[in-house]
Design an enzyme around this catalytic site. Sequence first.
Site, mmCIF file in Angstrom:
data_model
loop_
_atom_site.group_PDB
_atom_site.id
_atom_site.type_symbol
_atom_site.label_atom_id
_atom_site.label_comp_id
_atom_site.label_asym_id
_atom_site.label_seq_id
_atom_site.Cartn_x
_atom_site.Cartn_y
_atom_site.Cartn_z
ATOM 1 N N SER A 143 0.829 -1.194 0.000
ATOM 2 C CA SER A 143 0.000 0.000 0.000
ATOM 3 C C SER A 143 0.875 1.260 0.000
ATOM 4 O O SER A 143 1.848 1.325 -0.752
ATOM 5 C CB SER A 143 -0.950 -0.033 1.204
ATOM 6 N N ASP A 162 -7.317 -3.884 -7.905
ATOM 7 C CA ASP A 162 -6.994 -3.133 -6.685
ATOM 8 C C ASP A 162 -7.193 -1.631 -6.903
ATOM 9 O O ASP A 162 -6.631 -1.028 -7.816
ATOM 10 C CB ASP A 162 -5.545 -3.431 -6.285
ATOM 11 N N HIS A 164 -7.167 -5.408 -2.564
ATOM 12 C CA HIS A 164 -5.966 -4.829 -1.954
ATOM 13 C C HIS A 164 -5.353 -5.743 -0.901
ATOM 14 O O HIS A 164 -4.190 -5.556 -0.520
ATOM 15 C CB HIS A 164 -6.297 -3.468 -1.340
#
Length: 623
Positions: A146, A210, A343
Amino acid sequence: MPMDTPPRRTAALSDDDRLLVDHCAALSFPSGSRSPTSAAAAASSFQVHHASHPYPCAAFVFTPTWSAAGWIPSSPDAGGGRVPFGDAEVDPAVFPSLRSVGSGVPARASAAFMAAFTGLLDGSPLQSEVSRAVAEEKRIVFTGHSSGGSVATLAAIWFLENCTRRGSVNQAQPFCVTFGAPLVGDNIFNHAVRREGWSQCILHFIMPLDIIPRIPLTPLASSREQIQSVLDWLSPHSPNFSPAGNSLVIPEFYETLLRSTLSIASYEACSFMGCTSSILGTLTSFIELSPYRPCGTYLFLTSPEQLIVLTNSDAVLQLLFYFLQLDPQQQLLDAAARSLSAHWQYESIKQCVTQEIACVDYLGAISSSLPGRPMNGTAIGGLELSKEAMLSLAAAGQWEKQREINQAKIDANCSKIQEALKSLNEYKRTCELHEVSYYDSFKLQREVHDFNSNVRRLELAGLWDEIIEMLRRRELPDAFEGREEWVNLGTSYRRLVEPLDIANYYRHSKNEDTGSYLCKGRPRRYKYTQKWREQLLRIPLGSSLESCFWAMSEELQAEMVNGKSFQDLKDRVGKLESDALGWFTSGSLGKDVFLSSSSFVIWWKTLPEQHRSASCIARLIPP
């Protein structure tokens, strides 16, 4: 219609690379998918892990932030961030290479991510830990999931800037592996990384659906609450959170992101397809598009058996949109939930990379399949792409090929440039045999060889102007600017030929109408080749002005003729003398400057005796 030829495989990951990727995935997802980060790790923002297999390495793991404050500057001025996308100029002291060589414009990147990284540089043991690992001759690895992946990208570029260039010649390049990392920088950022040859060091693993890598493509400042809702749902500290609880906020944000990504992908596709419509300019005057662009090598995990590998930034940007195209039967909330869930699906990479997963050069397969073959779409690992997607990807591939073709044409002109420079070097030597500076001889234009040299000068101007214009229009590969042989050729050209342009400028007294050569008359081809060398050698901008020696001399002489006293110009004269000595000593300024008949020497001898006797170049001046 599915393609009837299998995609071409590419050797994107060696066996050792696969082991390192597996190691990075294990560190980024230590206790299973979507597990809370430990308090110690969250407090430090990075951890370092040492390993001995597949070779000695130190892996720096950067933890993500689940607060919108870590994504968006708190105000337009915080961190230099710009409304609405939160980007700011990179710090040239930290990232000196991240700029355009020709224009000198610095790259822009996420102000929030840069602040997070520079905060670690200044307020954590990151630098000392990296230095210790380098001293122990370990390969440096940066990784993160991330937003931690975005910080890892900046860390890798910082290491490439500050350690591999200045450190041991045996220092291996770093390895950066990110998982679902948001975009970090703009086009100049991406161009600079490709120019320096760093793209292959930075691997971004992306799940096709994602949402997180795409978030910077939407206006961040106007979406702060929506982004916080997205991050709240994704945060490992709220595992039972559901998009249903945000039935309006998250779908609205998802729709906004889709529209923003479509606008950017369409605009860029029109650009590399060669569309010259004025509508493009009109669009950007009404709609401010995100500056962020993909940078590095992207690996899309389209199935457990297949990774789509792309280094073409234009193609990656297209896929970031087309992978999200909605099925007409799918509800927006369901699509948003699926995109959010993706994600936390990167843990599967640990199993994939250690198995016989295929790394596919799909862009090459698309480009080679287009001629004469109708296509309505094709499937990539079970994900259907539309005809529009195929055409956009093919156009991105063709544009990359065209740039390579342009480079081959420029390379073919190399022999012409070398031949012309050889002729001008012979002209210079002939003048020196007659005890005349070639600058003065060319300025007078009394001999046939002066005329012939002017023809050569004009031929070379045309060749180099074409190169500079192609670079300005991005018609050559990004890596072209990093090719040392062309930087050296440009330097030889500038040092030998620019004095002739200066002589022509002052011969026709253009300074009286236009202004000084340095301020008003210097062609872009010389400015660019100078900056090109300064970038390659990492020397201060403007420190390589040896080819402008004669322009500086001419200006000083003209100002004295126009009534300025020596005392008014004393400091500038001293600076020119000091520079001339340095340039002469280094071999970048010819000895013909100091011939007894040189116009510079004749003028210098008119300066006050007290100054001349103490001058640093007095010993170079003939009696």
